[in-house]
Design a protein around this motif. Structure first.
Motif, short mmCIF file in Angstrom:
data_model
loop_
_atom_site.label_atom_id
_atom_site.label_comp_id
_atom_site.label_asym_id
_atom_site.label_seq_id
_atom_site.Cartn_x
_atom_site.Cartn_y
_atom_site.Cartn_z
N ALA A 7 0.69 -1.29 0.07
CA ALA A 7 -0.05 0.14 0.10
C ALA A 7 0.87 1.34 -0.12
CB ALA A 7 -0.93 -0.03 1.31
N ASP A 8 1.91 1.14 0.66
CA ASP A 8 2.90 2.17 0.45
C ASP A 8 4.48 1.81 0.22
OD1 ASP A 8 4.04 4.91 1.48
OD2 ASP A 8 3.78 4.29 3.57
N PRO A 9 4.55 1.81 -1.12
CA PRO A 9 6.18 1.34 -1.53
C PRO A 9 6.78 2.39 -1.33
CG PRO A 9 4.55 1.69 -3.53
CD PRO A 9 3.66 1.68 -2.37
N ARG A 10 6.59 3.91 -1.28
CA ARG A 10 7.73 4.62 -0.94
C ARG A 10 7.94 4.89 0.64
NH1 ARG A 10 6.41 9.48 -5.54
NH2 ARG A 10 6.84 7.88 -7.09
N GLN A 11 7.36 4.27 1.63
CA GLN A 11 7.46 4.37 2.58
C GLN A 11 7.39 5.57 3.62
OE1 GLN A 11 10.90 2.19 3.78
NE2 GLN A 11 10.16 0.01 2.91
N GLN A 12 6.07 6.04 3.30
CA GLN A 12 5.95 7.57 3.60
C GLN A 12 4.80 7.57 4.77
OE1 GLN A 12 4.70 9.44 -0.12
NE2 GLN A 12 6.58 9.95 -0.54
N HIS A 13 4.14 6.43 5.14
CA HIS A 13 3.13 6.41 6.15
C HIS A 13 3.48 5.45 7.22
CE1 HIS A 13 1.10 9.26 3.53
NE2 HIS A 13 0.96 8.27 2.52
N ASP A 14 4.04 5.91 8.23
CA ASP A 14 4.39 4.97 9.41
C ASP A 14 3.14 4.27 9.93
OD1 ASP A 14 5.38 3.67 11.75
OD2 ASP A 14 6.19 5.44 12.55
N ARG A 15 3.10 3.02 10.27
CA ARG A 15 2.02 2.09 10.62
C ARG A 15 2.23 1.71 11.97
NH1 ARG A 15 -1.09 4.91 7.11
NH2 ARG A 15 -1.44 4.12 5.09
N ALA A 16 3.47 1.86 12.37
CA ALA A 16 3.63 1.19 13.89
C ALA A 16 2.80 1.35 14.89
CB ALA A 16 5.30 1.87 14.22
N GLY A 17 2.16 2.73 14.81
CA GLY A 17 1.11 2.91 15.89
C GLY A 17 -0.22 2.31 15.83
#
Length: 166
Positions: A108-118
């Motif tokens: 969903a986020d191949p450019r790694q711009q949206h941190d989903r850790a939380g």
């Protein structure tokens, strides 16, 4: 990033390995493909079986990486810039020095711009555990001096021909 490997005689030509592999896996893979016995403990997991369509082992689903800043950077900056990472086909987990960790959905986020850790604490915890296990194994492999390996005359001749020995 793709890893291309050409085997002698075109064996397994055109085969695509869909699982994640890492450069640290290349050594054990080449040793296995050569049919050599390597009784020393090495880092990485051979992916030779995956080339031949065998199911991957449990350790084969991840690629690990580590980034150290350049030596002249101040000690305080090193802690902030040191990064360790683990990636699967679905997720990338990045430990960011003293700032915690980041988790990215690779599809969903191949450019790694949206941190989903939380939003994904269980996934983050699982990846943190895998990364800690890898780091511990890495410390065990990297500790101490490299073993001295006796060289036969044939090995010495080959190394001289390549310019590695005088």
């Amino acid at each position: 990033m793709p890893l291309l490997l050409r085997l002698p005689t075109g064996r397994h030509a055109g085969t695509r390995v869909a699982s994640v592999v890492s450069l640290v896996d290349l050594g054990p893979t080449l040793i296995e493909l050569a049919g050599a016995d390597d009784e020393r403990s090495t880092q990485g997991v051979s992916f030779a079986g995956r080339i031949a369509d065998e199911p991957p082992s449990a350790a084969a689903g991840f690629a690990f990486s580590e980034l150290h800043p350049d030596p002249p950077i101040e000690q305080a900056l090193r802690a902030r810039r040191h990064r360790t990472a683990i990636a699967s086909r679905a997720w990338s987990y990045i430990g960011v020095g003293d700032r915690g960790a980041e988790l990215y959905d690779r599809a969903a986020d191949p450019r790694q711009q949206h941190d989903r850790a939380g939003e994904q604490p269980l996934v983050s915890a699982a990846f943190a555990n895998e990364l800690a296990t890898f780091a511990e194994a890495n410390r065990k492999h990297g500790a101490g001096e490299a073993p001295q390996v006796p060289l036969g005359e044939r090995d010495r001749q080959q190394l001289r021909a390549l310019g590695y020995l005088e």
